[in-house]
Scaffold this motif. Structure first.
Motif, PDB file in Angstrom:
ATOM      1  N   GLY A  96       0.772  -1.237   0.000  1.00  0.00           N
ATOM      2  CA  GLY A  96       0.000   0.000   0.000  1.00  0.00           C
ATOM      3  C   GLY A  96       0.801   1.283   0.000  1.00  0.00           C
ATOM      4  O   GLY A  96       0.224   2.367   0.068  1.00  0.00           O
ATOM      5  N   THR A  98       2.852   4.333  -1.619  1.00  0.00           N
ATOM      6  CA  THR A  98       2.778   5.038  -2.891  1.00  0.00           C
ATOM      7  C   THR A  98       4.183   5.324  -3.395  1.00  0.00           C
ATOM      8  O   THR A  98       4.971   5.987  -2.709  1.00  0.00           O
ATOM      9  CB  THR A  98       2.016   6.374  -2.729  1.00  0.00           C
ATOM     10  N   ASP A 120       2.743   8.320   3.244  1.00  0.00           N
ATOM     11  CA  ASP A 120       2.688   6.926   3.688  1.00  0.00           C
ATOM     12  C   ASP A 120       3.781   6.570   4.690  1.00  0.00           C
ATOM     13  O   ASP A 120       3.813   5.436   5.187  1.00  0.00           O
ATOM     14  CB  ASP A 120       2.825   5.982   2.484  1.00  0.00           C
TER      15      ASP A 120
END
Length: 133
Positions: A96, A98, A120
């Motif tokens: 997950g 980026t 993130d």
């Protein structure tokens, strides 16, 4: 991830920052390099196993110039050495994170690099890097 490769520090002027860091680290700058794809000039110092990379923008609209305008001089990113950058990118993307670039790109110090979005990573710009073989 194998180890911290370097810490990147955004500076307004290498002419000012290099002598300051030479005094601070008691070590000479061992390499300067222009990275045209990033519109930046870098200067490297070795401190133990980790390097310090100073980054100066080569244009008023470059990524480092924008960073300096927004946040001022200071730590820009932390870079981690990886054994296989493409595998590490795929692993992190599947979790997950980026990626700011979908493929590794040439970076400073003879490395392939990829950056992770700071949203993130608790606000820290993280760079993955692998030596070009």
């Amino acid at each position: 991830m194998q180890q911290i490769d370097h810490i990147g520090i955004a500076v307004k002027s290498l002419a000012t920052a290099v002598p300051l860091y030479e005094k601070l680290l008691n070590s000479l700058c061992y390499k300067t390099e222009v990275i045209p794809t990033e519109n930046v000039t870098t200067a490297f110092f070795k401190t133990g196993e980790t390097k310090i990379e100073l980054l100066e923008s080569n244009s008023d609209d470059g990524v480092i110039a924008r960073y300096l305008a927004k946040k001022g001089e200071g730590i820009h990113h932390i870079a981690f050495e990886v054994a296989d950058i493409e595998a590490e990118m795929a692993r992190l993307k599947s979790l997950g994170f980026t990626l700011l670039n979908e493929k590794p790109k040439p970076g400073a110090d003879d490395k392939l690099v990829c950056f992770l979005h700071p949203k993130d990573t608790t606000g820290v710009l993280v760079e993955l890097c692998q030596g070009i073989r």
